[in-house]
Motif scaffolding. Structure first.
Motif, PDB file in Angstrom:
ATOM      1  N   TYR A 182       0.835  -1.193   0.000  1.00  0.00           N
ATOM      2  CA  TYR A 182       0.000   0.000   0.000  1.00  0.00           C
ATOM      3  C   TYR A 182       0.872   1.246   0.000  1.00  0.00           C
ATOM      4  N   ASP A 183       0.544   2.177  -0.886  1.00  0.00           N
ATOM      5  CA  ASP A 183       1.315   3.403  -0.991  1.00  0.00           C
ATOM      6  C   ASP A 183       0.396   4.596  -0.746  1.00  0.00           C
ATOM      7  N   PHE A 184       0.452   5.131   0.441  1.00  0.00           N
ATOM      8  CA  PHE A 184      -0.410   6.225   0.872  1.00  0.00           C
ATOM      9  C   PHE A 184      -0.302   7.441  -0.053  1.00  0.00           C
ATOM     10  N   VAL A 185       0.898   7.825  -0.404  1.00  0.00           N
ATOM     11  CA  VAL A 185       1.109   9.018  -1.229  1.00  0.00           C
ATOM     12  C   VAL A 185       0.499   8.842  -2.619  1.00  0.00           C
ATOM     13  N   VAL A 186       0.651   7.672  -3.204  1.00  0.00           N
ATOM     14  CA  VAL A 186       0.069   7.409  -4.522  1.00  0.00           C
ATOM     15  C   VAL A 186      -1.448   7.520  -4.464  1.00  0.00           C
ATOM     16  N   ASN A 187      -2.072   6.954  -3.446  1.00  0.00           N
ATOM     17  CA  ASN A 187      -3.525   7.053  -3.300  1.00  0.00           C
ATOM     18  C   ASN A 187      -3.966   8.486  -3.059  1.00  0.00           C
ATOM     19  N   LEU A 188      -3.207   9.223  -2.299  1.00  0.00           N
ATOM     20  CA  LEU A 188      -3.523  10.613  -2.018  1.00  0.00           C
ATOM     21  C   LEU A 188      -3.496  11.438  -3.305  1.00  0.00           C
ATOM     22  N   ILE A 189      -2.444  11.302  -4.074  1.00  0.00           N
ATOM     23  CA  ILE A 189      -2.295  12.079  -5.310  1.00  0.00           C
ATOM     24  C   ILE A 189      -3.288  11.625  -6.379  1.00  0.00           C
ATOM     25  N   SER A 190      -3.414  10.328  -6.580  1.00  0.00           N
ATOM     26  CA  SER A 190      -4.335   9.850  -7.624  1.00  0.00           C
ATOM     27  C   SER A 190      -5.781  10.163  -7.260  1.00  0.00           C
ATOM     28  N   GLY A 191      -6.136  10.063  -5.993  1.00  0.00           N
ATOM     29  CA  GLY A 191      -7.485  10.421  -5.562  1.00  0.00           C
ATOM     30  C   GLY A 191      -7.768  11.891  -5.788  1.00  0.00           C
ATOM     31  N   GLY A 192      -6.810  12.737  -5.453  1.00  0.00           N
ATOM     32  CA  GLY A 192      -6.970  14.176  -5.672  1.00  0.00           C
ATOM     33  C   GLY A 192      -7.124  14.524  -7.141  1.00  0.00           C
ATOM     34  N   CYS A 193      -6.297  13.930  -7.983  1.00  0.00           N
ATOM     35  CA  CYS A 193      -6.379  14.183  -9.437  1.00  0.00           C
ATOM     36  C   CYS A 193      -7.706  13.691 -10.019  1.00  0.00           C
ATOM     37  N   ALA A 194      -8.139  12.529  -9.604  1.00  0.00           N
ATOM     38  CA  ALA A 194      -9.406  11.979 -10.096  1.00  0.00           C
ATOM     39  C   ALA A 194     -10.570  12.871  -9.678  1.00  0.00           C
ATOM     40  N   GLY A 195     -10.562  13.329  -8.442  1.00  0.00           N
ATOM     41  CA  GLY A 195     -11.635  14.193  -7.954  1.00  0.00           C
ATOM     42  C   GLY A 195     -11.724  15.494  -8.726  1.00  0.00           C
ATOM     43  N   VAL A 196     -10.589  16.118  -8.978  1.00  0.00           N
ATOM     44  CA  VAL A 196     -10.573  17.380  -9.729  1.00  0.00           C
ATOM     45  C   VAL A 196     -11.050  17.149 -11.155  1.00  0.00           C
ATOM     46  N   ALA A 197     -10.573  16.102 -11.809  1.00  0.00           N
ATOM     47  CA  ALA A 197     -10.962  15.819 -13.196  1.00  0.00           C
ATOM     48  C   ALA A 197     -12.473  15.625 -13.319  1.00  0.00           C
ATOM     49  N   VAL A 198     -13.042  14.843 -12.431  1.00  0.00           N
ATOM     50  CA  VAL A 198     -14.486  14.581 -12.482  1.00  0.00           C
ATOM     51  C   VAL A 198     -15.273  15.848 -12.192  1.00  0.00           C
ATOM     52  N   ASP A 199     -14.884  16.579 -11.150  1.00  0.00           N
ATOM     53  CA  ASP A 199     -15.634  17.779 -10.785  1.00  0.00           C
ATOM     54  C   ASP A 199     -15.589  18.848 -11.867  1.00  0.00           C
ATOM     55  N   VAL A 200     -14.455  19.040 -12.507  1.00  0.00           N
ATOM     56  CA  VAL A 200     -14.352  20.048 -13.569  1.00  0.00           C
ATOM     57  C   VAL A 200     -15.194  19.639 -14.782  1.00  0.00           C
ATOM     58  N   CYS A 201     -15.154  18.375 -15.148  1.00  0.00           N
ATOM     59  CA  CYS A 201     -15.923  17.903 -16.312  1.00  0.00           C
ATOM     60  C   CYS A 201     -17.430  17.997 -16.080  1.00  0.00           C
ATOM     61  N   LEU A 202     -17.874  17.676 -14.898  1.00  0.00           N
ATOM     62  CA  LEU A 202     -19.314  17.630 -14.623  1.00  0.00           C
ATOM     63  C   LEU A 202     -19.855  18.916 -14.004  1.00  0.00           C
ATOM     64  N   TYR A 203     -19.007  19.919 -13.798  1.00  0.00           N
ATOM     65  CA  TYR A 203     -19.416  21.127 -13.104  1.00  0.00           C
ATOM     66  C   TYR A 203     -20.611  21.843 -13.745  1.00  0.00           C
ATOM     67  N   PRO A 204     -20.640  22.026 -15.062  1.00  0.00           N
ATOM     68  CA  PRO A 204     -21.799  22.713 -15.648  1.00  0.00           C
ATOM     69  C   PRO A 204     -23.128  22.005 -15.348  1.00  0.00           C
ATOM     70  N   LEU A 205     -23.137  20.684 -15.367  1.00  0.00           N
ATOM     71  CA  LEU A 205     -24.363  19.944 -15.035  1.00  0.00           C
ATOM     72  C   LEU A 205     -24.757  20.161 -13.577  1.00  0.00           C
ATOM     73  N   ASP A 206     -23.773  20.202 -12.701  1.00  0.00           N
ATOM     74  CA  ASP A 206     -24.031  20.437 -11.288  1.00  0.00           C
ATOM     75  C   ASP A 206     -24.617  21.830 -11.071  1.00  0.00           C
ATOM     76  N   THR A 207     -24.082  22.813 -11.784  1.00  0.00           N
ATOM     77  CA  THR A 207     -24.596  24.178 -11.679  1.00  0.00           C
ATOM     78  C   THR A 207     -26.054  24.237 -12.119  1.00  0.00           C
TER      79      THR A 207
END
Length: 148
Positions: A9-34
């Motif tokens: 288990y690599d804590f840093v990898v999960n931290l970074i990949s989770g953060g990147c995935a969250g930003v990518a999804v939120d930016v792509c779907l933001y207009p629908l959320d608005t």
């Protein structure tokens, strides 16, 4: 066939990949959320902004997105490893369910306050993330960030 050894288990990898995935999804779907938020606004869709400025409030979403997703994935992976160790089993749906629940609770500590500010910005009730956060803190205290 022998199974491949479990990758450490690599804590840093999960931290970074989770953060990147969250930003990518939120930016792509933001207009629908608005649009969804404006349809639900008490003042009505068009008074809340209609189709104009569909990226209004994205700063609040971006600020909470990376840490929220990073907290979810790192908590999930940490809890899953600990639950496997404590139960003495390799895996099971109860382990994933419990780890995901703990991950979601951790993520909500960050996600909910940014969501409150973001939704107020999406409907035009607040002009900026900093002024919105300051207004919530002044009028409702820390609990105001967890309304709803």
């Amino acid at each position: 066939m022998s199974e491949a050894p479990e990758k450490k288990y690599d804590f840093v990898v999960n931290l970074i990949s989770g953060g990147c995935a969250g930003v990518a999804v939120d930016v792509c779907l933001y207009p629908l959320d608005t649009l969804k938020t404006r349809f639900q606004a008490p003042e009505g869709f068009f008074k809340a902004g209609g189709f104009n400025g569909i990226y209004r409030g994205i700063s609040a979403a971006a600020v909470g997105s990376a840490p929220g997703a990073a907290l979810f994935f790192s908590t999930y992976e940490t809890a899953k490893a600990q639950l496997k160790r404590l139960s003495g089993r390799a895996d099971g749906p109860d382990i994933h369910l419990t780890a995901a629940s703990l991950g979601e609770c951790a993520a909500c500590l960050v996600r909910v306050p940014t969501e409150v500010v973001k939704q107020n910005m999406q409907t035009g009730r607040m002009a900026s993330m900093t002024s919105g956060a300051a207004h919530i803190m002044k009028t409702s205290g820390i609990g105001g960030f967890y309304v709803g």
